[in-house]
Design an enzyme around this catalytic site. Sequence first.
Site, mmCIF file in Angstrom:
data_model
loop_
_atom_site.group_PDB
_atom_site.id
_atom_site.type_symbol
_atom_site.label_atom_id
_atom_site.label_comp_id
_atom_site.label_asym_id
_atom_site.label_seq_id
_atom_site.Cartn_x
_atom_site.Cartn_y
_atom_site.Cartn_z
ATOM 1 N N LYS A 202 0.884 -1.162 0.000
ATOM 2 C CA LYS A 202 0.000 0.000 0.000
ATOM 3 C C LYS A 202 0.924 1.215 0.000
ATOM 4 O O LYS A 202 1.490 1.588 1.021
ATOM 5 C CB LYS A 202 -0.918 0.000 1.221
ATOM 6 C CG LYS A 202 -2.001 1.107 1.192
ATOM 7 C CD LYS A 202 -1.429 2.451 1.541
ATOM 8 C CE LYS A 202 -2.475 3.549 1.426
ATOM 9 N NZ LYS A 202 -1.933 4.845 1.031
ATOM 10 N N GLU B 212 9.500 2.316 10.876
ATOM 11 C CA GLU B 212 10.569 3.309 10.675
ATOM 12 C C GLU B 212 9.863 4.645 10.498
ATOM 13 O O GLU B 212 9.230 4.893 9.482
ATOM 14 C CB GLU B 212 11.423 2.950 9.462
ATOM 15 C CG GLU B 212 12.729 3.737 9.408
ATOM 16 C CD GLU B 212 12.692 4.924 8.472
ATOM 17 O OE1 GLU B 212 12.467 6.055 8.986
ATOM 18 O OE2 GLU B 212 12.867 4.743 7.262
ATOM 19 N N CYS C 276 13.982 10.940 6.350
ATOM 20 C CA CYS C 276 13.941 10.724 7.795
ATOM 21 C C CYS C 276 15.339 10.791 8.405
ATOM 22 O O CYS C 276 15.495 11.221 9.546
ATOM 23 C CB CYS C 276 13.310 9.369 8.096
ATOM 24 S SG CYS C 276 11.586 9.238 7.606
#
Length: 454
Positions: free
Chosen positions: A153, A227, A261
Site C-alpha cells: 500500500k 521506521e 527521515c
Amino acid sequence: MIQSINPANNQLIKTYQEISDNDLSLILKNMQSAFENWKTCSFNYRASLMKAAAEILRSKREEYSQLMTLEMGKPIVQSRAEIDKCAWVCEYYAENAEKFLLDELIQTDASKSFVTFQPLGVVLAVMPWNFPFWQVFRFAAPTLMAGNVGLLKHASNVSGCSLAIEEIFSEAGFPDFVFKSTILSSSRVKDLIANPIIQAVSLTGSVPAGKSVASTAGFNIKKTVLELGGSDPYVVLEDADLSEAVHTCVASRLINGGQSCIAAKRFIVVEKVYDKFVEMYVDYMKQKKMGDPIDESNDIGPQASVKLRDELHDQVLRSSNSGAKLLLGGFIPDLPGAYYPPTVLADVTPGMPAFDEELFGPVAAIVKAVDETDAINLANKSVFGLGAAVFTKDTAKGEKIAREKLNAGTCFVNQFVRSDPRLPFGGIKESGYGRELSIFGIREFVNIKTVVVK
C-alpha cells in the site's frame, strides 16, 4: 479517485481508481494461495528471480528515475542513484538470504535441538513517497527471499511508482500474487491490517501513522516494524575539520530536498567554533541551486506537495518568531509548484519547532552548545532516535561518543547518516522499532522456531 500531482508545476499526472473491497478480498485470497507454493521454493530459485529484478531495474533505470522525479520531485541524479541502490539490495539478499536463514544448532540435553526460520505469510508494507522505490525494495527483497509474499500500500501521490514496482517483479518471473501493489486510501489500512490473511506489517512514515498502525496491529496481535520520523543531530566538536563537516552537513540536509527521515536536521556546534561554522554553512548553502528536478544542474527540486511546503514554512516562521535567527531563505518563492529554498536558522534552542519537531525540507537548524557534554545532551534532547553523527579529528573519541553517548539506531563518525543493505537500519523512541536490512532485517518477518528432538 486517487490523483498523482507533479509538485514541480502542480499539474495532474494521472488519476487512479481505488480498488474495491471485493477485488481486495480476492487479491488477499490469491496471495494466501501463492504463499503456500512460494514458501516451498528453493533459495536458488528465489535468488534467480531477485537477480532478474535487479537487471530490470538497471535496464530501465532512466524510465523509473523519470517517473520518480515526475511524481514526487526528487532531483533526477538522486533518482538514478535510488534505482541503483534498489538493484543492489535485490542482489544482496539474493546472495545472502539462504546463509542468513540457515538452521542454528544449539547444544542442550536433547539429542538434537535447533532454531529454524520459517516465513509467516502475507506481509503488508505501508510505504511513503519520499523514496518511492528504495523504501519498497528494502522491504520486498528480504521479505520475498525469506519465503513470504508482499502486499504494497504505497503513498497515494506515487501510485505510478507503486504499479511500476509490481511490474518489475512480474517481468522478473515472480509467480502471480507473490508481490502485489494495491491502490487504496489510508483510511482503509486499519481494516486491511485486521484481515486475518495479513500476518505482519512494515510501515515507514510519520509518527501519527506509526501509532495508528501499531495500535491496530497490536489489537490484532500482529508483528510490526516501524521506521518513523527523525530529527537527526550532527554534533560538531571544536577539533572537527570544519570544511569537511560543513560540506557533509549541507549534503545531508539537502538530500531529497531535505525530505528524508535520516537527513541531518539539527546541527549542534560547540561555541568555540560556532560562529565560523555558521558563516561557512550559510556560504555553502547559498551555492545550492533550486529548480526543475529534471535539470541535472539543480541541487534541489520542489517539495512533494504545496501542503507539505506550507507546513514547513509555518515551522520556520514559528521558530523565527520564537527567537531563531533566519540567515538564509525562509520564504515561499513566486514560482509554480511546491518549491522552498535552502534555509538556515541559527541560535535554535529547545522549545522551538526547529528543535523539537521534524523539519521535512531544506531547512537547517543550528544550535550552540557550551561544550562537548552540552552538545551530546542537546543531541539526545529529542523524542526521536533514528540517526546521529559526530565530527571530530579524534576518531577514537568520535567512536566512543557514537557507541556510548548518542541515543539513536544509527550513528556515524565524520560522515552523514545513510542506509546500507549490509547494516541494520532502524530507530528508537518515536523513530520506531525493529530493524530493516542486513541479517537482522530478514529475520523480522519469520517465525524463529525452536525444534527439539529427544
